[in-house]
Design a protein around this motif. Structure first.
Motif, PDB file in Angstrom:
ATOM      1  N   LEU A 134      -6.003 -33.853   7.559  1.00 32.62           N
ATOM      2  CA  LEU A 134      -4.547 -33.760   7.405  1.00 32.62           C
ATOM      3  C   LEU A 134      -4.069 -32.327   7.633  1.00 32.62           C
ATOM      4  O   LEU A 134      -3.110 -32.092   8.374  1.00 32.62           O
ATOM      5  N   VAL A 135      -4.721 -31.356   7.003  1.00 30.32           N
ATOM      6  CA  VAL A 135      -4.328 -29.950   7.154  1.00 30.32           C
ATOM      7  C   VAL A 135      -4.457 -29.517   8.621  1.00 30.32           C
ATOM      8  O   VAL A 135      -3.544 -28.896   9.170  1.00 30.32           O
ATOM      9  N   LEU A 136      -5.569 -29.849   9.246  1.00 29.46           N
ATOM     10  CA  LEU A 136      -5.771 -29.474  10.649  1.00 29.46           C
ATOM     11  C   LEU A 136      -4.749 -30.152  11.560  1.00 29.46           C
ATOM     12  O   LEU A 136      -4.237 -29.530  12.502  1.00 29.46           O
ATOM     13  N   ALA A 137      -4.423 -31.406  11.268  1.00 32.14           N
ATOM     14  CA  ALA A 137      -3.413 -32.113  12.064  1.00 32.14           C
ATOM     15  C   ALA A 137      -2.038 -31.469  11.884  1.00 32.14           C
ATOM     16  O   ALA A 137      -1.286 -31.306  12.867  1.00 32.14           O
ATOM     17  N   LEU A 138      -1.694 -31.093  10.665  1.00 30.57           N
ATOM     18  CA  LEU A 138      -0.404 -30.433  10.417  1.00 30.57           C
ATOM     19  C   LEU A 138      -0.319 -29.085  11.137  1.00 30.57           C
ATOM     20  O   LEU A 138       0.724 -28.734  11.685  1.00 30.57           O
ATOM     21  N   ILE A 139      -1.418 -28.342  11.136  1.00 30.79           N
ATOM     22  CA  ILE A 139      -1.442 -27.071  11.867  1.00 30.79           C
ATOM     23  C   ILE A 139      -1.250 -27.329  13.354  1.00 30.79           C
ATOM     24  O   ILE A 139      -0.466 -26.633  14.012  1.00 30.79           O
TER      25      ILE A 139
END
Length: 192
Positions: A134-139
């Motif tokens: 999720l964090v990597l996708a948001l970045i």
């Protein structure tokens, strides 16, 4: 033991914020300034710890302070290593590949690198893998948005243009660091 880990993280955050605040007082001597970069080598690191104003400083410090608590497995030595590697990586990319950047100040490029590196490393933890994705996708979405539509809201808030190139370069540096860490860890496991 767990309390000591949390206390050490709070101490690291407090030290980094204090150093950044002190540098902020004399920001002109510490920003990325292309004509002086190779003769005043400290700017390779300090440019990322000074900001264009106190609002910019507060926004970046809040994002930095959240990282060790969002990702509780991250160790202080991981953060320190990334804080030593990412700033000169970004500065050298600016200097050698983006000569139109004469001045820069801010931690946001390094923050993108920190969150990306830690997110990549967190992919190895089964219980945290979905959060890391999720964090990597948001970045990735944020970088895509910035490089497609620009960054006007933050620029108005901090009173200065946002150098989205720093975010992208920081994220690339973080990806390389995260993958490098996983590769080294895998090699150590195989040779043990």
């Amino acid at each position: 033991m767990k309390d000591q880990v949390w206390i050490s993280k709070v101490i690291l955050i407090a030290i980094c914020i204090s150093i950044s605040a002190c540098l902020q007082v004399f920001a002109d001597h510490f920003i990325y300034w292309r004509p002086s970069l190779l003769t005043e080598f400290w700017r390779l690191w300090t440019a990322h710890w000074v900001h264009v104003g106190w609002i910019h400083f507060l926004l970046n410090m809040m994002a930095f302070a959240c990282l060790p608590f969002i990702f509780p497995h991250v160790r202080n030595w991981h953060l320190c290593a990334l804080l030593l590697v990412l700033p000169p990586f970004i500065s050298f990319i600016f200097y050698f590949y983006l000569p139109y950047i004469d001045a820069y100040a801010g931690l946001s490029g390094v923050l993108h690198g920190l969150y990306t590196a830690v997110g990549v490393v967190y992919l190895q933890y089964k219980n945290e893998r979905k959060f890391a994705i999720l964090v990597l996708a948001l970045i990735a979405v944020k970088l895509l948005w910035e490089n497609t539509f620009g960054q006007t809201g933050t620029a108005q808030l901090i009173g200065s243009p946002v150098l989205t190139e720093a975010h992208l370069i920081g994220a690339i540096g973080g990806l390389l660091c995260g993958l490098g860490y996983l590769l080294i860890k895998k090699i150590k496991i195989r040779t043990s």
